[in-house]
Design a protein around this motif. Structure first.
Motif, PDB file in Angstrom:
ATOM      1  N   ARG A 122       0.841  -1.196   0.000  1.00 28.76           N
ATOM      2  CA  ARG A 122       0.000   0.000   0.000  1.00 28.76           C
ATOM      3  C   ARG A 122       0.878   1.250   0.000  1.00 28.76           C
ATOM      4  NH1 ARG A 122      -5.305  -1.184   1.541  1.00 28.76           N
ATOM      5  NH2 ARG A 122      -5.589  -3.355   2.159  1.00 28.76           N
ATOM      6  N   CYS A 123       0.269   2.336  -0.447  1.00 33.67           N
ATOM      7  CA  CYS A 123       1.012   3.589  -0.512  1.00 33.67           C
ATOM      8  C   CYS A 123       1.391   4.033   0.897  1.00 33.67           C
ATOM      9  CB  CYS A 123       0.164   4.663  -1.181  1.00 33.67           C
ATOM     10  SG  CYS A 123       1.016   6.228  -1.399  1.00 33.67           S
ATOM     11  N   ASP A 183      -6.067   5.042  -7.179  1.00 35.07           N
ATOM     12  CA  ASP A 183      -6.640   4.196  -6.128  1.00 35.07           C
ATOM     13  C   ASP A 183      -6.462   2.718  -6.437  1.00 35.07           C
ATOM     14  OD1 ASP A 183      -7.404   6.260  -4.499  1.00 35.07           O
ATOM     15  OD2 ASP A 183      -9.434   6.407  -5.286  1.00 35.07           O
ATOM     16  N   HIS A 233      -2.748   1.801  -5.592  1.00 39.38           N
ATOM     17  CA  HIS A 233      -2.392   1.879  -4.175  1.00 39.38           C
ATOM     18  C   HIS A 233      -3.404   1.220  -3.237  1.00 39.38           C
ATOM     19  CE1 HIS A 233       1.054   4.334  -5.012  1.00 39.38           C
ATOM     20  NE2 HIS A 233       0.331   5.227  -5.638  1.00 39.38           N
ATOM     21  N   SER A 285      -6.222   2.231  -2.321  1.00 35.09           N
ATOM     22  CA  SER A 285      -6.555   3.274  -1.340  1.00 35.09           C
ATOM     23  C   SER A 285      -7.767   4.071  -1.802  1.00 35.09           C
ATOM     24  CB  SER A 285      -5.372   4.228  -1.169  1.00 35.09           C
ATOM     25  OG  SER A 285      -5.255   5.056  -2.315  1.00 35.09           O
ATOM     26  N   LYS A 286      -8.123   5.058  -0.994  1.00 35.39           N
ATOM     27  CA  LYS A 286      -9.194   5.996  -1.348  1.00 35.39           C
ATOM     28  C   LYS A 286      -8.663   7.425  -1.375  1.00 35.39           C
ATOM     29  CE  LYS A 286     -13.002   3.193   0.486  1.00 35.39           C
ATOM     30  NZ  LYS A 286     -14.145   3.155   1.430  1.00 35.39           N
ATOM     31  N   GLN A 287      -7.343   7.554  -1.498  1.00 37.88           N
ATOM     32  CA  GLN A 287      -6.751   8.888  -1.505  1.00 37.88           C
ATOM     33  C   GLN A 287      -7.138   9.683  -2.742  1.00 37.88           C
ATOM     34  OE1 GLN A 287      -2.681   9.491   0.021  1.00 37.88           O
ATOM     35  NE2 GLN A 287      -2.594   7.287   0.305  1.00 37.88           N
TER      36      GLN A 287
END
Length: 321
Positions: free
Chosen positions: A49-50, A136, A139, A141-143
């Motif tokens: 993950r990032c 997303d 990564h 993610s939800k950034q």
């Protein structure tokens, strides 16, 4: 054809060089970040993950995309404003604006320029959406979605631009005009829909996207009358927005305090740069004439009352009463 190639072809084929999203460069950044993550995974030093402070994402990707989005939205707003001002101008002012824009512009030219602007806004909105989705995906993610929310708060989300709804109304007004039959061919899916007397301006967009803009004022819960769009993109009646900003109709929205917030999204400082939606106002007056006449009469009475109250309070203040 993949979207990246389609986007690059579109941007290269434009008549003038306009700012855009550097999809290729941003994808290279993400590719480098993915390869770094994979190498960390092989070392057993990362969960894939990032990291909290990724040098690629924090130092290059997001700042670069932020600058590009700001440039695209700024360019679109400026050009749309000039186009609509030229269309709505009359008499000597119109001739002055024509000469200032380096030559006379026929209605056909205005239509084509408006079409190009809407396409420019749509395809860049799709590009921004796709690159954030790619982020997303890489990564886990939800950034990317968080960044999109940040962009909305900074007023650089192009589909929130009030000029987009004005251009949509501009086309429908031209389509209605008998003198501009050529406009019938443009944006056939762009329409004004009344569902249970709740109006929505709707348009099918590029790459299966759809924009639906509610034309119900969230303050009076009626169809917007004399509409204005705040810089956050939300549309209200002019009198309702003055009430929400705690300003009089004499002073206007430009006098609103920076701390005044939008009733819907609660963003501050959105009133002073509000845009008066003249094309949308015309579209609604043509589409629901009976309702419009009733609102005109009601508004006239209300405006006289508010103006009278304002000047009476000014007189009392002057006299020290």
């Amino acid at each position: 054809m993949k979207f990246a190639k389609k986007y690059e072809k579109y941007m290269k084929g434009m008549n003038e060089e306009l700012p855009g999203v550097g999809l290729k460069r941003l994808k290279k950044m993400l590719k480098k970040c993915r390869s770094d993550l994979q190498s960390h995974e092989n070392d057993g030093s990362s969960a894939g993950r990032c990291p909290g402070h990724c040098s690629v994402c924090d130092g290059s990707f997001f700042p670069s995309l932020l600058n590009e989005m700001s440039a695209v939205v700024g360019c679109f707003n400026e050009k749309a404003k000039k186009l609509l001002e030229l269309h709505l101008a009359s008499g000597f002012k119109k001739y002055t604006m024509w000469f200032a824009s380096k030559g006379h512009k026929s209605h056909g030219t205005l239509i084509q320029q408006g079409k190009d602007l809407v396409t420019y806004a749509i395809i860049n909105a799709v590009a921004m959406r796709k690159i954030l989705k790619k982020y997303d995906k890489i990564h886990y993610s939800k950034q990317g979605q968080e960044f999109k929310a940040q962009a909305q708060s900074l007023h650089i989300e192009i589909l929130q631009s009030p000029w987009l709804s004005e251009l949509m109304a501009f086309y429908m007004n031209l389509r209605r005009s008998k003198k501009n039959k050529v406009a019938m061919e443009l944006f056939g899916d762009c329409s004004l829909i009344f569902d249970d007397d709740k109006p929505t301006i709707s348009c099918s967009l590029f790459d299966s996207m759809r924009v639906d803009i509610s034309l119900t004022c969230s303050i009076c819960l009626d169809t917007v009358f004399d509409p204005v769009a705040l810089s956050c993109g939300h549309i209200y009646c002019y009198l309702c927005s003055c009430s929400a900003a705690s300003v009089t109709i004499v002073d206007g929205l430009k006098s609103a305090e920076r701390k005044s917030k939008c009733p819907l999204c609660r963003q501050a400082g959105v009133f002073p740069n509000a845009v008066h939606l003249d094309e949308l106002n015309m579209l609604l007056s043509y589409s629901c004439p009976d309702y419009w006449q009733k609102r005109i009469q009601m508004e006239r009475v209300e405006r006289v009352r508010l103006a009278k109250e304002h000047w009476e309070s000014q007189c009392r203040a002057f006299l020290g009463m």
